[in-house]
Design an enzyme around this catalytic site. Structure first.
Site, PDB file in Angstrom:
ATOM      1  N   ARG A  75      44.161  40.219  57.437  1.00 22.69           N
ATOM      2  CA  ARG A  75      43.706  39.230  57.243  1.00 22.69           C
ATOM      3  C   ARG A  75      42.755  39.202  57.425  1.00 22.69           C
ATOM      4  O   ARG A  75      41.798  38.695  58.880  1.00 22.69           O
ATOM      5  CB  ARG A  75      44.623  37.814  57.330  1.00 22.69           C
ATOM      6  N   HIS A  78      35.830  31.001  54.807  1.00 23.80           N
ATOM      7  CA  HIS A  78      36.895  30.372  56.695  1.00 23.80           C
ATOM      8  C   HIS A  78      35.483  29.341  56.993  1.00 23.80           C
ATOM      9  O   HIS A  78      34.975  29.938  58.015  1.00 23.80           O
ATOM     10  CB  HIS A  78      37.289  31.385  57.421  1.00 23.80           C
ATOM     11  N   GLU A 133      42.793  25.713  55.549  1.00 21.20           N
ATOM     12  CA  GLU A 133      42.509  24.693  56.360  1.00 21.20           C
ATOM     13  C   GLU A 133      41.772  23.711  56.056  1.00 21.20           C
ATOM     14  O   GLU A 133      40.903  23.730  56.692  1.00 21.20           O
ATOM     15  CB  GLU A 133      42.187  24.780  58.298  1.00 21.20           C
ATOM     16  N   ASN A 155      49.044  27.905  58.511  1.00 24.98           N
ATOM     17  CA  ASN A 155      48.471  27.842  59.742  1.00 24.98           C
ATOM     18  C   ASN A 155      49.225  27.087  60.611  1.00 24.98           C
ATOM     19  O   ASN A 155      49.779  25.661  59.992  1.00 24.98           O
ATOM     20  CB  ASN A 155      47.280  28.073  59.875  1.00 24.98           C
ATOM     21  N   TYR A 158      49.610  26.093  65.005  1.00 20.43           N
ATOM     22  CA  TYR A 158      50.325  26.513  66.601  1.00 20.43           C
ATOM     23  C   TYR A 158      51.475  25.689  66.852  1.00 20.43           C
ATOM     24  O   TYR A 158      51.977  26.334  68.387  1.00 20.43           O
ATOM     25  CB  TYR A 158      48.567  26.204  66.815  1.00 20.43           C
ATOM     26  N   GLU A 170      48.553  32.170  60.125  1.00 19.98           N
ATOM     27  CA  GLU A 170      47.953  32.024  61.601  1.00 19.98           C
ATOM     28  C   GLU A 170      49.044  31.996  62.476  1.00 19.98           C
ATOM     29  O   GLU A 170      49.530  30.451  62.580  1.00 19.98           O
ATOM     30  CB  GLU A 170      46.787  30.939  61.460  1.00 19.98           C
TER      31      GLU A 170
HETATM   32  C1  GBH Z   1      42.860  27.695  63.508  1.00 19.16           C
HETATM   33  O1  GBH Z   1      42.900  26.170  62.908  1.00 19.16           O
HETATM   34  C2  GBH Z   1      41.716  28.274  62.854  1.00 19.16           C
HETATM   35  O2  GBH Z   1      42.078  28.300  61.182  1.00 19.16           O
HETATM   36  C3  GBH Z   1      40.486  29.385  63.939  1.00 19.16           C
HETATM   37  O3  GBH Z   1      39.852  29.863  63.013  1.00 19.16           O
HETATM   38  C4  GBH Z   1      40.667  28.789  65.022  1.00 19.16           C
HETATM   39  O4  GBH Z   1      40.633  29.916  65.369  1.00 19.16           O
HETATM   40  C5  GBH Z   1      42.159  28.828  65.173  1.00 19.16           C
HETATM   41  O5  GBH Z   1      42.476  28.281  64.826  1.00 19.16           O
HETATM   42  C6  GBH Z   1      42.889  28.898  66.620  1.00 19.16           C
HETATM   43  O6  GBH Z   1      42.004  27.196  66.670  1.00 19.16           O
HETATM   44  O7  GBH Z   1      42.061  19.030  66.832  1.00 19.16           O
HETATM   45  O8  GBH Z   1      39.963  18.111  67.389  1.00 19.16           O
HETATM   46  O9  GBH Z   1      41.730  18.942  68.816  1.00 19.16           O
HETATM   47  C7  GBH Z   1      43.551  25.604  63.576  1.00 19.16           C
HETATM   48  C8  GBH Z   1      43.596  24.394  63.848  1.00 19.16           C
HETATM   49  C9  GBH Z   1      42.209  22.974  64.103  1.00 19.16           C
HETATM   50  C10 GBH Z   1      43.378  23.409  66.583  1.00 19.16           C
HETATM   51  C11 GBH Z   1      40.574  22.483  64.972  1.00 19.16           C
HETATM   52  C12 GBH Z   1      42.471  22.733  67.272  1.00 19.16           C
HETATM   53  C13 GBH Z   1      40.858  21.946  67.580  1.00 19.16           C
HETATM   54  C14 GBH Z   1      39.852  20.278  67.418  1.00 19.16           C
HETATM   55  N1  GBH Z   1      42.206  23.531  65.204  1.00 19.16           N
HETATM   56  N2  GBH Z   1      41.307  22.163  66.772  1.00 19.16           N
HETATM   57  S1  GBH Z   1      40.715  19.184  67.244  1.00 19.16           S
END
Ligand code: GBH
Length: 485
Positions: A86, A138, A184, A323, A325, A389
């Site tokens: 992807r 993206h 996202e 996505n 985590y 993701e």
């Molecule tokens: C993904 O976002 C993205 O699609 C990818 O590009 C990125 O590299 C990957 O995660 C890892 O982070 O929410 O204000 O605390 C996941 C969602 C959004 C989680 C931003 C972390 C950090 C700022 N991410 N967030 S905040």
């Protein structure tokens, strides 16, 4: 909870897509090569260091140099057992914004060099038998569209996005059968226009940005992201899907939200958090309307779709792209509208942490939440699920020589638990899951965190650009060897 005991019961479905994910701005570098024009992320990363947009003052100017090293990257996907990859396309490479603003009824021209670049990547993937899964957007919006009319704040973006999507379907749709329109939308809207921590960095709450009205703009931006998605899907279904036969959908990000305790206000709060993170976009797309709780929170600050728009939006995704985590524990109360006015924590009511802490504050390992989220998606939206993701940024990644950093114990543990939860969701819960992409193929430019936060299953030495496979890549390969069919 049921767990699996026998191995016959732990297979993935036939034709399951397994692989690794990246995004253009995070890996490509070479921002002026081949006629590419700037995106809002070039602008944002190059703003005065005093604004502290990026933690380490870096940018995607070089990143992992994948504009030049893409063959090597694809060889990695192959060596890690991926049957799918992807990646995202850079709008600013494919559409030529070097000329003047087009006149009414005209469009910006296509940049053949950009098309050639991505065609090369796609054909290389196909040589290895790797299925390309393309994200059209993206986050790297062409700066020209920001300058002309304010980017996501203006409905004019729908025509520009659909034009770009059409060019991509025409150029690649003969061989690309998996399309993701948007990555996202919550991040685009809440982080770009609410907290102002992502490009274009607009926020009324943020000391380093004077511009922007965070009480209205995120909801407008999000509204337009939904429309771009829906009209691109309509175009694909009307003009391309009948002959090209691919699938198209959107990727949303969500956490699983666990009520702090079983008090009704905390149970409600967890649902509201889910409505705001996920339902904001999923409800219009899969059900045709915004969640009632969002409407209640925002009143007429939440834009409305016309009936014609609803007809295009509702049902506009062939699959549920997810996505995810981590999970959060939720209590009622709080003023942050972008998480539904709740407070979140990783500390359980008995004082114990939910899971293993990553190097970033927002992430802990908690695989049972992943399985709960998958069950919620089936129950609520009932679509085939593509996990686009999932991954972890281990503490041990930083300040280590590559020879040590490749032994990424916490990331291996994370993937072990999450892939096991995935198998249980498929085989015990019977959920229709068709893809799993680990984030990310490589350490790369982690947006506002810069380069210190590493999500890769490959370690990248940014001095030499040398790639070192981490233990997690070996784990994932072995996992798919064992459970794929
Ligand atoms: C993904 O976002 C993205 O699609 C990818 O590009 C990125 O590299 C990957 O995660 C890892 O982070 O929410 O204000 O605390 C996941 C969602 C959004 C989680 C931003 C972390 C950090 C700022 N991410 N967030 S905040």
């Amino acid at each position: 909870t049921l767990t699996m005991t026998s191995t016959e019961n732990s297979k993935l479905p036939k034709d399951f897509l397994f692989g690794y994910a990246t995004a253009a701005y995070q890996i490509e570098g070479s921002p002026s090569a081949g006629g590419r024009t700037p995106s809002i992320w070039d602008t944002f990363t190059h703003q005065a260091p005093s604004k502290k947009n990026i933690a380490d003052g870096s940018s995607g100017d070089v990143a992992t140099d994948s504009y030049n090293r893409w063959k090597e990257d694809i060889a990695l996907v192959n060596s890690y057992g991926g049957n799918a990859y992807r990646f995202s396309l850079s709008w600013s490479r494919i559409i030529d914004f070097n000329g003047p603003t087009p006149k009414e009824g005209e469009r910006d021209p296509v940049n053949q060099e950009g098309i050639k670049f991505y065609r090369g990547i796609i054909e290389e993937l196909l040589k290895f038998g790797i299925t390309p899964a393309i994200t059209l957007f993206h986050w790297d919006l062409p700066q020209a569209l920001q300058d002309r009319y304010g980017g996501w704040l203006n409905k004019r973006i729908v025509d520009d996005y659909v034009h770009y999507a059409r060019v991509c379907f025409e150029a690649f749709g003969d061989v690309v059968k998996h399309w993701i329109t948007q990555n996202e939308p919550w991040c685009i809207s809440a982080l770009g226009y609410g907290h102002g921590v992502f490009a274009p960095g607009r926020s009324s709450n943020r000391d380093r940005s004077a511009e922007g009205d965070s009480s209205t703009e995120p909801w407008i931006a999000g509204h337009h992201v939904i429309l771009t998605h829906a009209y691109a899907v309509k175009l694909y279904r009307d003009k391309f899907q009948p002959t090209q036969g691919g699938v198209i959908g959107i990727t949303l990000d969500s956490l699983w939200y666990i009520p702090y305790d079983d008090s009704p206000e905390n149970v409600d709060a967890a649902q509201r958090a889910l409505d705001t993170r996920l339902g904001w976009f999923a409800d219009p797309i899969y059900k045709g309307h915004y969640p009632a709780s969002l409407k209640a929170m925002l009143g007429d600050r939440l834009p409305e779709f016309t009936p014609e728009e609803v007809a295009v939006i509702k049902g506009s995704s062939d699959f549920f792209g997810l996505n995810t985590y981590t999970s959060n524990i939720v209590k009622a109360g709080g003023t942050n509208e972008f998480n539904g006015q709740v407070t979140t924590t990783f500390t359980r009511s008995d004082g114990i942490q939910l899971g293993t802490q990553a190097i970033v504050p927002w992430l802990q390992t908690y695989a049972p939440g992943f399985r709960s989220l998958l069950n919620y998606l089936r129950k609520t939206y009932n679509k085939p699920i593509y996990i686009t993701e999932n991954g972890f940024a281990a503490k041990g990644d930083v300040d280590q020589a590559p020879e040590q950093a490749v032994h990424d114990i916490d990331r291996v543990e994370y993937f072990r638990e999450y892939t096991q939860a995935l198998l249980e969701a498929v085989n015990v819960d019977g959920i229709d899951i068709r893809a799993y992409f680990a984030w990310s193929l490589l350490d790369n430019f982690e947006w506002a965190d810069g380069y210190r936060t590493r999500f890769g299953v490959t370690y990248v030495d940014y001095e030499t650009q040398k790639r070192y496979p981490k233990d997690s890549s070996k784990f994932l390969k072995q996992w798919f060897d064992e459970h794929g069919q």
